[in-house]
Enzyme design. Structure first.
Site, short mmCIF file in Angstrom:
data_model
loop_
_atom_site.label_atom_id
_atom_site.label_comp_id
_atom_site.label_asym_id
_atom_site.label_seq_id
_atom_site.Cartn_x
_atom_site.Cartn_y
_atom_site.Cartn_z
N ASN A 228 0.85 -1.20 0.00
CA ASN A 228 0.00 0.00 0.00
C ASN A 228 0.88 1.25 0.00
O ASN A 228 2.10 1.15 -0.04
CB ASN A 228 -0.95 -0.03 1.20
CG ASN A 228 -0.19 -0.08 2.51
OD1 ASN A 228 0.55 0.83 2.86
ND2 ASN A 228 -0.35 -1.18 3.24
N LYS A 356 -13.88 0.43 15.20
CA LYS A 356 -12.58 -0.24 15.45
C LYS A 356 -12.19 -0.13 16.92
O LYS A 356 -11.63 -1.06 17.49
CB LYS A 356 -11.50 0.37 14.55
CG LYS A 356 -11.60 -0.10 13.11
CD LYS A 356 -10.68 0.62 12.15
CE LYS A 356 -11.02 0.20 10.72
NZ LYS A 356 -10.43 1.03 9.69
O1 PMT Z 1 2.98 6.04 6.54
P1 PMT Z 1 2.45 7.37 6.05
O2 PMT Z 1 2.65 7.54 4.56
O3 PMT Z 1 2.95 8.54 6.84
O4 PMT Z 1 0.85 7.35 6.23
C1 PMT Z 1 0.32 7.31 7.52
C2 PMT Z 1 -0.88 6.34 7.60
C3 PMT Z 1 -2.01 6.87 6.73
C4 PMT Z 1 -0.47 4.95 7.13
C5 PMT Z 1 -1.27 6.29 9.12
O5 PMT Z 1 -1.63 7.57 9.55
C6 PMT Z 1 -2.44 5.32 9.34
O6 PMT Z 1 -3.61 5.65 9.18
N1 PMT Z 1 -2.10 4.07 9.70
C7 PMT Z 1 -3.09 2.96 9.85
C8 PMT Z 1 -3.41 2.43 8.48
C9 PMT Z 1 -4.36 1.25 8.55
O7 PMT Z 1 -3.98 0.16 8.26
O8 PMT Z 1 -5.56 1.54 9.02
P2 PMT Z 1 -6.77 0.47 9.15
O9 PMT Z 1 -7.96 1.32 9.43
O10 PMT Z 1 -6.82 -0.43 7.99
O11 PMT Z 1 -6.35 -0.38 10.43
C10 PMT Z 1 -6.76 -0.05 11.75
C11 PMT Z 1 -5.70 -0.37 12.75
O12 PMT Z 1 -5.52 -1.80 12.80
C12 PMT Z 1 -4.33 0.22 12.48
O13 PMT Z 1 -3.79 0.63 13.70
C13 PMT Z 1 -3.53 -0.95 11.92
O14 PMT Z 1 -2.14 -0.83 12.21
C14 PMT Z 1 -4.15 -2.13 12.65
N2 PMT Z 1 -4.09 -3.42 11.95
C15 PMT Z 1 -4.71 -3.63 10.76
C16 PMT Z 1 -4.68 -4.87 10.17
C17 PMT Z 1 -3.97 -5.91 10.81
N3 PMT Z 1 -3.91 -7.12 10.27
N4 PMT Z 1 -3.38 -5.69 11.99
C18 PMT Z 1 -3.41 -4.48 12.57
O15 PMT Z 1 -2.86 -4.29 13.65
#
Ligand code: PMT
Length: 422
Positions: A228, A356
């Site tokens: 991504n 979440k």
């Molecule tokens: O890295 P940059 O370019 O600076 O961009 C920053 C960012 C946009 C990546 C950052 O600010 C951000 O939003 N990170 C979380 C991205 C994400 O995966 O979001 P999500 O809504 O899909 O996941 C929710 C949470 O679950 C996140 O904390 C993620 O780390 C966690 N997760 C998700 C899937 C997984 N299998 N395990 C996890 O722990």
């Protein structure tokens, strides 16, 4: 409701609202009504230019108190001069805050009532900026904002949207309801004792913090992978800010091109499974876990050999399997760390972020918009809407370095409140 305190014999909360000269000044009247409705005592300070937008009489009528405008007002000096007003306030809210006021406060000028009050105030200070989007984005304003944040000021907004000048972008003052919710929830939670406006340079001393950053790469075959747009900038900024605030930091990083922050233990991983293993190995040694990485939710069932083009087929179906949810797994650990997730959303940000927060049973979630012109993936700036079980705070669009500092201050407050209650 704040008025409840009156019934229990305590005094009402004192909110000092400063209105500066911008078109959004009229919205401050709604704020006064809202605070009064909730049973707070409100006093209003106006800059000279604010009086060009809204008559002081409006605020006097709504607040039930004289409006304070002059620094050297003989009558006021006897009763409510700048020092008395500063002492009186439980919170100082500057809404709207113009670029000019922000510049003055950041420089420590003391040439009118508001700037003098700001220097004299020892209560928490909230600033809700309002200005043209180009003015907000100007480096001068961003540097001034950075200085205010270093002073310990909390930002509310600004929001993105249509502006009075006809342009679109960040710079609109947050709606009074949103500002009111933040101030009232902080007052109700008695967070204020924990939050001092004095800069707390080493507020994470003695704490161990585990942070994830960057993307994961999920191999499809020996030469291809799914990934991504995460650059790691947000997570790396959080790691650097945590070290600056005195924490011992471990960073589990997906593949990025950034230099590792100084004094941080970096564990490099590639896939979601590797990130999961590394995090779970470290988690029980930590006080706080912050998941800023963009972890793949699904990973391809990997082919041992390079996938071949099928000349007789126009499409190819990939089979993906769910990856382990690292954040939820850390939150489920007995005696695990205080857990903070990120949420990257393209729509219905609050609904999905709150979902979440509860579904993964985490302590806080920092939600950001992605797929927009500004902020989110691979940009220098970002804005966060942070939610916890009974509160929320907006951190405005700003440089990720600065945003990380503000986020950590908020996390530290919540962490201390939660730990104190255990
Ligand atoms: O890295 P940059 O370019 O600076 O961009 C920053 C960012 C946009 C990546 C950052 O600010 C951000 O939003 N990170 C979380 C991205 C994400 O995966 O979001 P999500 O809504 O899909 O996941 C929710 C949470 O679950 C996140 O904390 C993620 O780390 C966690 N997760 C998700 C899937 C997984 N299998 N395990 C996890 O722990």
């Amino acid at each position: 409701m704040l008025g409840k305190e009156k019934q229990s014999g305590q005094r009402l909360k004192h909110i000092l609202l400063a209105v500066t000269g911008g078109i959004a000044a009229y919205k401050a009247a709604e704020l006064v009504r809202l605070f009064k409705r909730e049973g707070a005592e409100v006093r209003v300070v106006m800059t000279q230019s604010a009086t060009q937008f809204v008559a002081p009489l409006t605020f006097q009528a709504l607040s039930g108190n004289l409006v304070h405008i002059e620094l050297l007002d003989v009558e006021a000096e006897n009763a409510m001069g700048h020092i008395s007003l500063a002492r009186w306030a439980d919170v100082l809210v500057i809404a709207p805050a113009t670029a000019n006021t922000i510049a003055k406060l950041s420089q420590g000028l003391a040439d009118d009532l508001l700037s003098t009050l700001y220097l004299a105030a020892t209560c928490p200070v909230y600033v809700a900026p309002a200005m043209n989007q180009a003015m907000w984005n100007h480096l001068a304003t961003q540097e001034n904002i950075a200085t205010l944040v270093r002073h310990g000021v909390s930002l509310i907004g600004p929001e993105q949207g249509d502006q009075a000048c006809g342009e679109t972008g960040f710079g609109r003052m947050s709606e009074p309801v949103a500002i009111g919710k933040i101030i009232l929830s902080a007052l109700n939670e008695e967070l204020f004792e924990a939050v001092s406006t004095a800069p707390q340079a080493k507020f994470l001393t003695g704490l161990k913090i585990l942070i994830t950053a960057g993307p994961t790469c999920e191999p499809l075959d020996p030469v291809r992978y799914l990934t991504n747009r995460s650059s790691g900038k947000m997570g790396y900024a959080v790691a650097a800010a945590a070290v600056k605030a005195g924490a011992e930091v471990t960073l589990v990083s997906g593949p990025v091109t950034l230099a590792p922050p100084e004094n941080v233990t970096v564990l490099k991983v590639s896939t979601a499974e590797e990130m999961y293993q590394a995090v779970l190995r470290e988690a029980l040694k930590q006080d706080i876990y912050i998941g800023a990485a963009a972890v793949a939710d699904y990973s391809p069932v990997q082919s041992i050999h390079k996938l071949k083009k099928q000349n007789d087929q126009d499409s190819l179906t990939l089979v993906l399997q769910k990856t382990p949810d690292i954040l939820a797994s850390v939150a489920a650990l007995e005696h695990g760390p205080f857990t903070v997730g990120f949420a990257a959303e393209t729509h219905d940000l609050e609904t999905y972020a709150r979902d979440k927060l509860t579904r993964k049973k985490i302590d806080m979630i920092a939600a950001n918009w992605v797929g927009r012109e500004q902020g989110g993936f691979d940009s220098e700036q970002n804005a966060l809407q942070v939610f916890w079980s009974d509160g929320e705070q907006l951190l405005a669009m700003m440089d990720k370095t600065l945003l990380a500092e503000q986020l950590l201050e908020l996390i530290a407050q919540r962490f201390k409140t939660v730990r104190a209650g255990r």
